[in-house]
Scaffold this motif. Structure first.
Motif, PDB file in Angstrom:
ATOM      1  N   THR A 190     -16.882  75.102  81.631  1.00  0.00           N
ATOM      2  CA  THR A 190     -16.490  73.851  81.199  1.00  0.00           C
ATOM      3  C   THR A 190     -16.040  73.567  79.403  1.00  0.00           C
ATOM      4  O   THR A 190     -15.070  72.912  79.251  1.00  0.00           O
ATOM      5  N   VAL A 193     -12.537  75.119  78.826  1.00  0.00           N
ATOM      6  CA  VAL A 193     -11.474  74.490  79.480  1.00  0.00           C
ATOM      7  C   VAL A 193     -11.532  73.100  78.481  1.00  0.00           C
ATOM      8  O   VAL A 193     -10.500  72.642  78.032  1.00  0.00           O
ATOM      9  N   GLY A 194     -12.533  72.653  78.155  1.00  0.00           N
ATOM     10  CA  GLY A 194     -12.651  71.410  77.141  1.00  0.00           C
ATOM     11  C   GLY A 194     -12.177  71.734  75.731  1.00  0.00           C
ATOM     12  O   GLY A 194     -12.198  70.827  75.011  1.00  0.00           O
ATOM     13  N   GLN A 196     -14.210  73.443  73.405  1.00  0.00           N
ATOM     14  CA  GLN A 196     -15.075  73.561  72.487  1.00  0.00           C
ATOM     15  C   GLN A 196     -15.374  74.808  72.120  1.00  0.00           C
ATOM     16  O   GLN A 196     -15.803  74.957  71.095  1.00  0.00           O
TER      17      GLN A 196
ATOM     18  N   GLU C 138     -10.750  63.693  82.166  1.00  0.00           N
ATOM     19  CA  GLU C 138     -10.200  63.852  80.699  1.00  0.00           C
ATOM     20  C   GLU C 138     -11.383  63.600  79.619  1.00  0.00           C
ATOM     21  O   GLU C 138     -11.621  64.142  78.524  1.00  0.00           O
ATOM     22  N   LEU C 141     -14.018  65.961  79.656  1.00  0.00           N
ATOM     23  CA  LEU C 141     -13.876  67.155  78.804  1.00  0.00           C
ATOM     24  C   LEU C 141     -14.256  67.154  77.370  1.00  0.00           C
ATOM     25  O   LEU C 141     -14.360  67.952  76.637  1.00  0.00           O
ATOM     26  N   LYS C 142     -13.713  65.691  76.843  1.00  0.00           N
ATOM     27  CA  LYS C 142     -14.005  65.602  75.384  1.00  0.00           C
ATOM     28  C   LYS C 142     -15.689  65.513  74.963  1.00  0.00           C
ATOM     29  O   LYS C 142     -15.786  65.575  73.827  1.00  0.00           O
ATOM     30  N   PHE C 143     -16.204  65.864  75.955  1.00  0.00           N
ATOM     31  CA  PHE C 143     -17.873  65.885  75.668  1.00  0.00           C
ATOM     32  C   PHE C 143     -18.310  67.016  75.338  1.00  0.00           C
ATOM     33  O   PHE C 143     -18.258  68.050  76.041  1.00  0.00           O
ATOM     34  N   GLY C 144     -18.369  67.124  74.088  1.00  0.00           N
ATOM     35  CA  GLY C 144     -19.200  68.532  73.479  1.00  0.00           C
ATOM     36  C   GLY C 144     -20.558  68.393  73.247  1.00  0.00           C
ATOM     37  O   GLY C 144     -21.169  67.335  73.675  1.00  0.00           O
TER      38      GLY C 144
END
Lengths: 321, 158, 502
Positions: A190, A193-194, A196, C138, C141-144
């Protein structure tokens, strides 16, 4: 003197009865310990094999999960179980790494067990985020060497084969990356894919699916040869000759189980692995079936693997301290 | 109820007890955490957060103790030793017996020990109840759900 | 939008085939039953049933497994309400007011509100999945790591608000929970911490033994206290159906809980748990009569139960849109897909539309079935409370032990149950509420993991938490909550501490 005679007689009786036991083995269900929770990779493999092994043995095979501490709790339990052949153990490569990582491990991966049979090899994948320029392993190595920026790579955890594969890659390619451990493959993927993290080493099937969906680029499998289910993906060994880092799953028994019983279970594993349905099911979860070998040959293989992983684990510095 | 029970000299209070507990946990954190590496801010070692947390526990614990001494609130309720002891003893018996005596005997034992904690227990219905629970839980957990516990004491044939 | 509705139609057609309806019902039924059994969670059940699903069509298999998953959320609230036994971390808050309601003879209305709130939330969340999955993923997914850290910190701040005790005391309990969460292997380095050489502690203290110990065992002991057992004055059963006033209070609470749950559920990690706590805290904060909370407020059941069910539903979004499971049960479902030759990934929606939409549509049907299964059962459950307590209590002790044992087949866990049972009883004697402790215990490992990961990713720059907009926003919100909550509390001396129920 009398005591000596008596103990000799006893030993003889025990020997004869053990032999008789091995003859008729098994007369009741055989318990196979699994060191991970139901549904994990090892558990799925074990449960896929269990019915066919049961058929071959003529008694049901019961899978018993004893999860915890990276599988070492079940290994402890298996190492100290009655060596009557009714407790067997599905181990995996993590077992060979554990003594180099954990402070206190009560078993010796080689001496506490009798090697029974290899089961399967699970493929790992080297994946990158789509924005990473590299399209194959050679380009990635080049990029890692050129750019002076920080590169992080994710893995499912410290001391996992995935982590060690990453460290082996660094050493073999002569590059620098920093390890970012996650709690399992899904969070690591994850994060990749994101965006990070740019790079990750995770098991092949989920990585393959992300690659198909265009969310990641799968550069190579980390095994010595290509994966049977996805032969289009190169093996890392083609770029870095001799590279081979893939976890395997195997069956062990407590050290003192009679050889005749070990041979029977070895046959049962081979019979299950020969089944087309089993091979197909394992292929779907990214596991390639191992070639059947005798317990003795497998024992030697295991001892060699143990040495190899111990060296890798030590060098990686993944010591729990 | 609160203010009427104030007394001049220090005495037990809920805040005091909780504060002492926090201090005890902080002490464990400090002592058992000494061997853990602290690392750097970028790559924190395993001991970094426990050290911070032990400090926090110590501060909160000390504050609770001071508050409890300065402004004693209500006294902690009295413990009732009988149910406390017997319910916990019942669980302890499960730990002792489950893998040795088998589930039937263990469940029956747990039921009886737990019932001693209840001053209202009557023995005859309880015996029936224990038998029923022993059979029912064995059927449900061992036979249906496959929990790997023996049904009978070790060495009884099966 | 039209596409999505067409997809839902296609899914409904697939999900209403007789076989799929049957498996949907089976899943909901099994889920309810295992939810009611303490300890035995959906992870174990789904894992046990996984081999059986080899022989089913992929859609049928997934429909059944999903039914077990959200059915268990339903069932978990039943024991929380009836006997203060939270089997799942998401039903911890339900204990607070649900169990109080049961003690007041209102177990029936509490169970009914939980069931109806869950139904409503389930239906709304299903539409959220159908309509907004692509957008929501979306955002997710921005969550780091910085965002997760900030969100979890906000969650802990909510735990302070949620507690009945003084802010100061809640802080102490939260620190205690965080401390307990330190036990086990450190994710970032693999080092063992506070395990004292006990191999079973390497994976940390299990949730089930600590929750059952603090809540269920402690409550059993309390109920047996004194010469006059408290159970003697247990109010008779009373009505089964919520009153008009209950409905008036519960409906807006369920609505807010649903929204919160749908949003928080998308995030991997503590989705259902965090959302149930957050929903409860929100209700208490905006209520005109916050004093009723913790004493049997119906909103305190409706909001968290709606929230956790909505979250359970929307936690499918990462799996359905990206093929990335967000919790262990859903990871097992991903495994089931793989066994059927469908690799969960971003392409499932386009490559297997019938599977994708069929699963979503089955959630609508499954939620209706759950209510149909559960409403008639309420009468039965409530009658269970009429069993004399001297018979019920030993049975509960047996169930606690076996339930805890079955989570990992280890007696060490039962030992922890014993320890935390004793600890929970002491805490209750000191008027300390175990709920904030438990939330901190659940969130603690994630807070630390993400804090350290964020610092690692940013090369030691602590400003990431503020500079990243989502993270900064959450932390600002948390700071505001602390200001609103703490300042008056400090001024108000200690009056709060005396407002707790005896």
């Amino acid at each position: 003197m009398r005591i000596l005679t008596a103990s000799l007689v006893l030993a003889a009786v025990a020997f004869v009865s053990a032999a008789a036991q091995a003859q008729s083995y098994p007369t009741k269900p055989v318990r196979f310990l699994v060191g991970f929770a139901p549904g994990g990779g090892v558990d799925t493999v074990a449960r896929t094999l269990a019915p066919k092994m049961g058929e071959a043995l003529g008694q049901p095979v019961v899978i018993e999960n004893k999860p915890g501490a990276g599988g070492t709790l079940a290994a402890d339990a298996a190492a100290t179980a009655d060596p009557d052949g009714y407790t067997m153990f599905f181990g995996e490569t993590g077992l060979l790494i554990a003594p180099a990582i954990y402070d206190k491990v009560n078993f010796d991966p080689i001496k506490s067990f009798a090697a029974v049979a290899p089961v399967a090899v699970v493929h790992l994948a080297l994946v990158v985020h789509p924005q990473v320029a590299a399209n194959d392993a050679a380009q990635l190595i080049k990029e890692l060497k050129e750019k002076r920026q920080r590169f992080l790579y994710g893995s499912p955890g410290v001391g996992t084969v995935q982590h060690l594969a990453g460290e082996m890659f660094k050493k073999a390619a002569g590059v620098e990356m920093e390890h970012a451990p996650f709690k399992g493959a899904a969070p690591a993927l994850t994060a990749l894919v994101g965006g990070q993290i740019p790079i990750a080493v995770v098991s092949a099937p989920p990585a393959l699916a992300q690659a198909k969906g265009g969310k990641a680029k799968l550069l190579a499998v980390t095994s010595g040869k290509r994966m049977e289910g996805a032969p289009e993906i190169p093996a890392l060994a083609e770029t870095l000759p001799g590279f081979d880092a893939a976890p395997s799953i195997f069956v062990l028994a407590p050290a003192k189980v009679p050889e005749a019983i070990i041979a029977k279970v070895n046959q049962a594993v081979a019979a299950a692995l020969a089944d087309a349905g089993v091979r197909e099911a394992l292929g779907k979860i990214g596991a390639d079936v191992a070639k059947p070998v005798t317990p003795a040959a497998f024992g030697q293989e295991l001892a060699k693997d143990f040495q190899r992983w111990t060296v890798v684990a030590r060098e990686s510095g993944a010591k729990a301290e | 109820m609160p203010n009427s029970s104030r007394r001049p000299r220090p005495r037990l209070s809920n805040d005091l007890m909780l504060g002492l507990l926090l201090l005890a946990v902080a002490a464990i954190g400090f002592s058992a955490g000494t061997g853990l590496k602290l690392g750097s801010a970028t790559r924190m070692g395993p001991g970094y957060v426990p050290l911070l947390l032990s400090g926090l526990l110590a501060i909160l614990g000390a504050a609770h103790v001071l508050l409890g001494l300065a402004r004693p609130g209500p006294r902690p309720e009295r413990l009732d030793a009988r149910p406390f002891f017997y319910i916990l003893a019942a669980i302890a018996f499960f730990i002792f017996g489950a893998e040795r005596l088998g589930l039937i005997a263990t469940v029956a034992g747990v039921v009886f020990i737990a019932a001693v904690g209840d001053r209202r227990a009557r023995w005859r219905p309880l015996a029936l109840w224990a038998a029923f629970l022993a059979v029912a839980t064995t059927g449900l957990f061992v036979n249906l759900l496959g929990v790997p516990l023996p049904v009978w004491p070790k060495g009884w044939g099966g | 939008m039209i596409d999505l509705l067409a997809g839902l139609g296609q899914g409904l057609a697939a999900a209403t085939s007789p076989a799929n309806l049957l498996f949907c019902f089976l899943g909901a039924l099994i889920g309810t039953l295992i939810g009611v059994l303490p300890g035995l969670g959906p992870v174990t059940t789904v894992a046990l049933l996984l081999p059986i699903t080899f022989h089913l069509a992929p859609l049928s298999a997934l429909i059944m497994l999903a039914g077990i998953y959200y059915g268990a959320q339903y069932g978990g609230s039943t024991t929380a309400i009836l006997v203060n036994m939270p089997g799942e971390s998401s039903s911890v808050v339900t204990c607070l007011d649900g169990y109080r309601m049961a003690r007041q003879g209102r177990a029936g209305p509490a169970l009914a509100v939980a069931a109806l709130g869950s139904l409503f939330a389930g239906i709304v969340a299903t539409f959220v999945i159908a309509l907004f999955s692509p957008v929501l993923i979306e955002v997710a997914l921005k969550f780091g790591p910085a965002e997760y850290f900030a969100l979890m910190t906000l969650g802990l701040t909510l735990a302070v608000v949620l507690s009945n005790a003084s802010v100061f005391r809640s802080l102490g309990l939260i620190a205690l929970g965080l401390g307990l969460a330190m036990v086990g292997t450190d994710v970032n380095t693999g080092a063992e911490r506070f395990t004292f050489g006990i191999a079973e502690l390497r994976d940390g203290i299990g949730f089930v033994p600590i929750a059952m110990g603090l809540f269920a065992v402690a409550e059993i002991v309390r109920n047996l206290e004194g010469k006059e057992s408290r159970t003697v004055d247990r109010t008779p059963i009373g009505r089964l159906w919520p009153s008009a006033q209950d409905f008036r209070r519960a409906t807006p609470a369920a609505l807010r809980g649903t929204i919160l749950g749908s949003l928080i559920g998308i995030l991997p990690g503590g989705g259902p748990t965090l959302s149930s706590f957050a929903a409860y805290a929100l209700e208490k904060k905006i209520s005109k009569t916050p004093d009723r909370f913790g004493k049997g407020a119906v909103e305190g059941v409706a909001a968290p139960e709606s929230a956790n069910n909505a979250a359970a539903q929307t936690s499918f979004i990462p799996l359905l849109t990206l093929g990335l499971p967000s919790n262990p049960t859903i990871a097992l479902m991903a495994g089931a897909m793989m066994i059927h030759g469908i690799q969960p990934g971003p392409q499932v929606m386009t490559a297997n539309p019938e599977l994708f939409w069929g699963l979503i549509a089955s959630m609508l049907l499954g939620n209706v079935m759950l209510v149909l299964i559960n409403l008639p059962l309420i009468g039965l459950w409530v009658r269970l409370l009429a069993v004399p307590y001297h018979l019920l209590s030993p049975a509960l002790v047996v169930l606690c032990c076996l339930g805890v044992y079955s989570t990992d087949n280890s007696l060490m866990s039962v030992g922890l149950l014993l320890l935390f049972g004793a600890f929970g009883y002491l805490l209750s004697k000191w008027q300390a509420d175990p709920a904030p402790l438990l939330l901190a215990f659940v969130l603690g490992p994630m807070i630390e993991e993400n804090f350290r990961r964020a610092m690692f990713f940013s090369a030691g720059d602590p400003w990431v938490f503020v500079n990243r907009p989502i993270s900064g926003f959450f932390l600002l919100l948390a700071a505001l909550l602390v200001l609103i909550g703490v300042l008056p509390a400090i001024r108000k001396t200690r009056s709060d501490a005396f407002q707790e129920p005896p």
